[in-house]
Each structure stands twice: as structure tokens, then as C-alpha cells.
Design a protein around this motif. Structure first.
Motif: not given
Length: 534
Positions: A94-96, A110-115
């Protein structure tokens, strides 16, 4: 944010899809855009979202003219769109999916997935969406995938949200949940353009209604307008919303299914000891939440899949184990639930699609060669009899509206002498005009003495067509009941409660002061795997 469309015109060659359309959506308003399939609703919203360039007219946001060369510019201006066919990557989380297109980046790109996870969690909690940021999209039920699409739009600060036929793929319970979400978004100040052709939903949630027919605005209505009034505006004539049919006069049993089971290679049981019979001149409607074995049942009846155990006898002949070709040749007509995938070849002409399952037989084939003249003559007759709106028999079926595509599929199957007619989701995604026509043809086939099996997740359709109702839950029938069975009883049965227990609960509620009125569904489990209310 206030949206105003002035004289929007969009042409495709000589075809005018939108003809000088005016539309105003006020801040915090749910504005329903109502019309038949092919009326131009989605085209208009695709212009607004930057997917199409208008040939005339202008778009204003808060009084200021804007022009979008693509969806990115529309989203940057505060417009979000949830398409009928979701734009999600199934193997991403979902986040991606939410991050795609405006990835919050760390150093080095790099993608900030935590954000992104935090953003999904914040929006989900604010609107009570109950969506796990780390869940894989392919593992989510359809209703949850739709919430992911809404989260995507809200994460881009959408002030105007376009929902294009949002309930077309939802269960009744998921539809109720979406209505609640729309009201929450409205309360938070989001404007919603709700594209639909479903009158009940418009009345339930819309603040304003604009009706489009043949690319033009033909009127507006208040949510208090009756369904009959709205339907008449949509199609330009009086429409019968009920199904006109005389009581069934069943003949002898024609289809007899006994102890039918289907076990998947994974070990999952899709059909579990299913037994029923259908008489000549009778409609048996199979009701239930999608995914409880209805698809597998129709596939086994047609020979697309062979049962693990059990018997299917039609007029005394065993069908279990026969090929699809043999089943069709024996006189079984079949309308699949997904017409685009299983019912037609989009690039073929209407004439070709009308003989797909008869092309090797006379009069359409002689000495191994196609008789083009006979195929064209057949198409001309069927187009007239089934009121298919088209430029001609050589038109590719993929260019037709959904309702006209379904009419072609129906015409092909009903043009033969049938021993059995099976239709799965016969009016899914269709407008009231097409639904009225298709229902009439199904009843006409019943009145010819053909046994009919209808599978539908639309409870209104089941109640309108059925002479008897079989309710399916997790591959089993929880009961086969008469068509006047109360809706709350059917709702409990759809959640797995056997008929006798559901009826007893209905009577207990009716005898209790302040109980639910007959016909209103009591609470049932909200988990789609545990059933849903109708």
C-alpha cells in the motif's frame, strides 16, 4: 474549492462525446453525475483530470481559469480521480503504491518508505479506513483496494475527488462503507464528483444531481427526486424499474444437480456438496457475496471445469465431464460474468461476435468456409431484435458501450434453441435502460419454457427476477427459498446462517418492540470473508 466547467466540448473524429457541458460543484458537495453508459460522463471527467484535452470550453477552480496538459498538473491543482479500474500495482505494498508518482525521497534518491507509511497511516486513521500500509495490494479485497486509491488522491492534497463508477465492483456491504467514507470526506471539506448510473446510491448520498444523455446535460435534480423521475431523465423516456413478469408455471425438472463438489489444487473447497434442481419455465437466482463459489458453479455447469464429485443431469443426460463444446452443442446458453474477458473478442466485429460459438455450423459455414453473407444477415436481424446501438454489423464490438456489448452477448446465446440458459452477473455495470431490456429478455426465455439460472450479487435484481432464490456461502447453499423472503433473512443467509435460523431471528426481531422493520438488514459480520449484508 469550487469547480466550474463551462461549455466543455470533446470530439473524437466526427463523434461528439461532450457537447457544450456546464457543471458547477460547490465546496464540500457530493455532486452526482448521472447517465447511461456511453453518455459522456467519464469522458468529461477525463477532460477535467487532464487525460483528454478539451476541444472547447474552460475549467475554473475558485473562479480562476485553468488548463491541464496531464494528470500531474490536475493533481497539483488539487484534483484527484479514482478510476473504475484501479490503477494499482498488485505486487507492491500500500505504501509503495501511494508513493508512486511523488515519491518522498531520502538522500541519494532513495524512496523514503517510512514517510509514505506514516502518511498512509495518518490518512487511514483520520477517515477510519483501516488500511495497513505494509499490506500487499494483491492480498486486499476490492473494497480495501478502492480505499487505497482514495488514500493516494488524498495524499496529494486533493480538494476535489472524482469517483468514476466506484461501486461497480463492490459488494453491497462495501458499497455501504464507501457511502460512509464519502460523507466523511464531505464533512472534511472535500468536494466529490460521483459518476454513476445507480439510482439508489444517488438518492442515498448526493447533494446535487446533474444528468447527462448523449453527451449533453439534459437536466438537474434534487436527491428527493424519485427513481422513476431520474431514470426518465437518463434515458429520455419512461422506464419501468420493476420486472414485469407473470407468476412462473414450472414444468418438469430439467436440470438436476446432485452432491456437486470442486476441490482446488491448493486443497481449497470451492463447491461443497451442492444440490439443486431447476424446472422448465423457472428462474433460479443464486445470491451471495462475490467469491463464495458462484463463479466456480457456473464454470462447472458449462464444462469449463470438471467437478471433483457429483452429478449434473440436463434432460436426463450427464453433463459432468463433457467438454465446453459438447455442453454448448447440447443446448446450454451462457452469459459470463466478465463479458470483456470471456464473452467477446473486442477486436472482432459485431457480426463475428454473434457467431463465435456457432461459426462451424450451418448456415454460417459451408464446406469448411465461412458464409460471410449469412453471418452479416444474422447480425442485422439480431441488432434489430436486441436494439443494439451501432453504426453497422462491421463495427468492432470493443467500441460499443457496456450495455450494447452485453446485448450482443445475450443475442448470441438466446438466438439458439436452448435446453438451459445460464447468466452470471447479467447486468453488472449497465444502465437502467439496458437493465430493463435484458431483464425482459431473460423473462421471455423463461416463458418459452427454458430453465434459467441467474447468478447475481445485486439483491434487487435477484428479488426482481427469481422464482426461487438459492443463497450461497463458502461453496454451499444456506437454503433455497421463495422470492418473497424478507431481505434481512437473505442477508443473514448470505453471512452463512441457515434459512431456518435466519427466519427464526427475523420473527424474533419482528416480535420485539422497536425491532428492525421487515426488509431492513440486521447487522452481520463486516469481514468480507464472513459475509456481507445485502
Amino acid at each position: 474549492m469550487r469547480l466550474e466547467l463551462r461549455q466543455i466540448t470533446k470530439r473524437f473524429g466526427s463523434f461528439v462525446a461532450n457537447d457544450a457541458i456546464d457543471l458547477v460543484v460547490e465546496p464540500g458537495q457530493i455532486h452526482a453525475l448521472l447517465g447511461e453508459n456511453g453518455a459522456g460522463k467519464s469522458t468529461l471527467m477525463n477532460v477535467l483530470f487532464g487525460l483528454y484535452a478539451a476541444d472547447g470550453g474552460e475549467i475554473l477552480l475558485d473562479g480562476q481559469p485553468v488548463r491541464f496538459s496531464g494528470p500531474g498538473e490536475a493533481m497539483a491543482a488539487g484534483i484527484g480521480m479514482v478510476h473504475q479500474h484501479f490503477m494499482l500495482v498488485p505486487v507492491f505494498s500500500v505504501a509503495e503504491n501511494v508513493a508512486m508518482g511523488h515519491e518522498p525521497a531520502k538522500a541519494l534518491g532513495l524512496i523514503d518508505l517510512p514517510k509514505s507509511r506514516a502518511l498512509v497511516k495518518e490518512i487511514s486513521e483520520r477517515f477510519h479506513f483501516d488500511v495497513d500500509p505494509d499490506a500487499m495490494v494483491e492480498d486486499l479485497p476490492v473494497g480495501a483496494q478502492q480505499r487505497v486509491e482514495i488514500i493516494k488522491a488524498l495524499s496529494r492534497q486533493a480538494k476535489i475527488l472524482i469517483l468514476d463508477e466506484p461501486t461497480a465492483v463492490l459488494t453491497p456491504q462495501e458499497t455501504d462503507e464507501l457511502m460512509a467514507i464519502m460523507r466523511q470526506l464531505k464533512a472534511a471539506g472535500t468536494s466529490i464528483v460521483f459518476i454513476t448510473h445507480k439510482l439508489r446510491e444517488v438518492q442515498a448520498v448526493a447533494d446535487a444531481i446533474t444528468v447527462i444523455r448523449l453527451g449533453k446535460v439534459v437536466g438537474s435534480a434534487a436527491p428527493t427526486a424519485s427513481q422513476t423521475e431520474l431514470a426518465s431523465l437518463m434515458v429520455g423516456r419512461s422506464v419501468g424499474l420493476g420486472v414485469a413478469k407473470a407468476p412462473a408455471e414450472p414444468g418438469p425438472k430439467a436440470l438436476e444437480v446432485s452432491d456437486l463438489s470442486l476441490v482446488e489444487p491448493s486443497g481449497l473447497t470451492s463447491l461443497d456438496d451442492v444440490s439443486f434442481a431447476v424446472a422448465r419455465g423457472e428462474i433460479l437466482a443464486v445470491a451471495g457475496v462475490q467469491g463464495n463459489g458462484q463463479t466456480e458453479l457456473t464454470q462447472v455447469l458449462l464444462g469449463l471445469r470438471h467437478p471433483t464429485a457429483g452429478s449434473i443431469r440436463l434432460d436426463g443426460r450427464e453433463l459432468a465431464g463433457l467438454s465446453v463444446r459438447e455442453v454448448l452443442d447440447y443446448g446450454v446458453g451462457f452469459v459470463p460474468e466478465d463479458r470483456s474477458k470471456d464473452g467477446m473478442v473486442a477486436s472482432f466485429t459485431i457480426a463475428e461476435n454473434l457467431v463465435l460459438d456457432q461459426v462451424s455450423a450451418a448456415p454460417f459455414s459451408k464446406a469448411g468456409a465461412l458464409d460471410i453473407g449469412a453471418i452479416a444477415d444474422n447480425a442485422s436481424r439480431q441488432i434489430e431484435q436486441f436494439d443494439v446501438r451501432t453504426r453497422g454489423v462491421d463495427t468492432p464490438i470493443g467500441t460499443l458501450s457496456g450495455g450494447n456489448q452485453q446485448k450482443v452477448v445475450l443475442a448470441r446465446e438466446l438466438s439458439r434453441d436452448l435446453r438451459l440458459f445460464i447468466a452470471s452477473q447479467p447486468t453488472r455495470g449497465l444502465d437502467v435502460g439496458s437493465i430493463e431490456f435484458i431483464h425482459a429478455r431473460i423473462v421471455e426465455e423463461r416463458d418459452k419454457g427454458t430453465p434459467v439460472v441467474i447468478v447475481s450479487t445485486e439483491l434487487d435484481e435477484v428479488l426482481a427476477l427469481a422464482d426461487r432464490i438459492a443463497v450461497m456461502y463458502r461453496g454451499r447453499f444456506t437454503g433455497i427459498v421463495p422470492p418473497d423472503t424478507p431481505r434481512d433473512v437473505l442477508g443473514l443467509m448470505m453471512a452463512g446462517v441457515p434459512y431456518e435460523e435466519a427466519l427464526a431471528e427475523h420473527k424474533a426481531h419482528a416480535a420485539t418492540p422497536g425491532a428492525l422493520a421487515a426488509g431492513a438488514a440486521p447487522a452481520v459480520p463486516a469481514d468480507p470473508e464472513e459475509g456481507a449484508r445485502p
